[in-house]
Design an enzyme around this catalytic site. Structure first.
Site, PDB file in Angstrom:
ATOM      1  CG  ASP A  14      -2.295   0.941   1.065  1.00  0.00           C
ATOM      2  OD1 ASP A  14      -2.403   1.450  -0.097  1.00  0.00           O
ATOM      3  OD2 ASP A  14      -2.729   1.395   2.175  1.00  0.00           O
ATOM      4  N   GLY A  15       0.304   2.477  -0.424  1.00  0.00           N
ATOM      5  CA  GLY A  15       0.870   3.504  -0.410  1.00  0.00           C
ATOM      6  C   GLY A  15       0.253   4.746   0.025  1.00  0.00           C
ATOM      7  CD  GLU A  52      -1.477   2.480  -3.346  1.00  0.00           C
ATOM      8  OE1 GLU A  52      -1.271   1.158  -3.232  1.00  0.00           O
ATOM      9  OE2 GLU A  52      -2.439   2.858  -2.810  1.00  0.00           O
ATOM     10  CG  ASP A  74      -5.579   0.097  -1.253  1.00  0.00           C
ATOM     11  OD1 ASP A  74      -4.386   0.354  -2.108  1.00  0.00           O
ATOM     12  OD2 ASP A  74      -5.898   0.433  -0.137  1.00  0.00           O
ATOM     13  CG  HIS A 123      -9.366   2.424   3.978  1.00  0.00           C
ATOM     14  ND1 HIS A 123      -8.199   2.552   4.678  1.00  0.00           N
ATOM     15  CD2 HIS A 123      -8.687   3.167   2.897  1.00  0.00           C
ATOM     16  CE1 HIS A 123      -7.374   3.153   4.308  1.00  0.00           C
ATOM     17  NE2 HIS A 123      -7.748   3.864   3.061  1.00  0.00           N
ATOM     18  CG  ASP A 133      -3.892   2.501   4.990  1.00  0.00           C
ATOM     19  OD1 ASP A 133      -3.562   3.127   3.944  1.00  0.00           O
ATOM     20  OD2 ASP A 133      -4.359   2.831   6.243  1.00  0.00           O
TER      21      ASP A 133
END
Length: 147
Positions: A14-15, A52, A74, A123, A133
């Protein structure tokens, strides 16, 4: 002589970017047969899409041998590029493509591996995605505080 099967690796990534552009971070988890390795990093001035992608690149660079890698993210940008867009971008010499430097770094890092992307909703209670995240946000906040 029998060919040895490649290791099956799951790379969660994740970024995050505070300001977009602004201070940003990435976080990742490599999983193999129940073992996990977390990693993270960031930059002072970046975007969420760059972070990301950096998260995936840095995870691939940690692998010490050719593997079958499932990238779980995501980011529809990263997943669709890996699964659908990258080949045509290469054929068109990356015309009108953003983050070319990172996509070329991705190609180099992914070259020894078989890589496939899987999209997950962010999320949404996916534990590994939530942890990535957290790692990414923490790194972005750390960088912001140091400026």
């Amino acid at each position: 002589m029998q060919k040895q099967a490649r290791k099956q690796i799951t790379l969660y990534s994740d970024g995050s970017s505070l300001g977009n552009p602004g201070p940003g971070g990435y976080g990742g988890i490599l999983e193999y047969k129940g073992s996990r390795k977390e990693y993270f990093g960031g930059e002072e001035e970046t975007t969420n899409n760059r972070m990301e992608l950096r998260g995936v690149i840095e995870g691939l660079k940690l692998l010490k041998e050719p593997c079958d890698v499932e990238v779980v993210s995501d980011s529809s940008y990263v997943v669709k590029a890996i699964n659908e867009w990258l080949e045509s971008w290469i054929r068109r010499d990356f015309k009108k493509v953003k983050n070319v430097d990172l996509w070329k770094a991705y190609i180099e890092a992914a070259a020894p591996h078989h890589v496939h992307g899987t999209w997950v909703r962010g999320h949404d209670g996916h534990p590994e995605n939530e942890r990535c995240d957290e790692l990414a946000r923490n790194e972005a906040e750390r960088i912001k505080a140091s400026l």
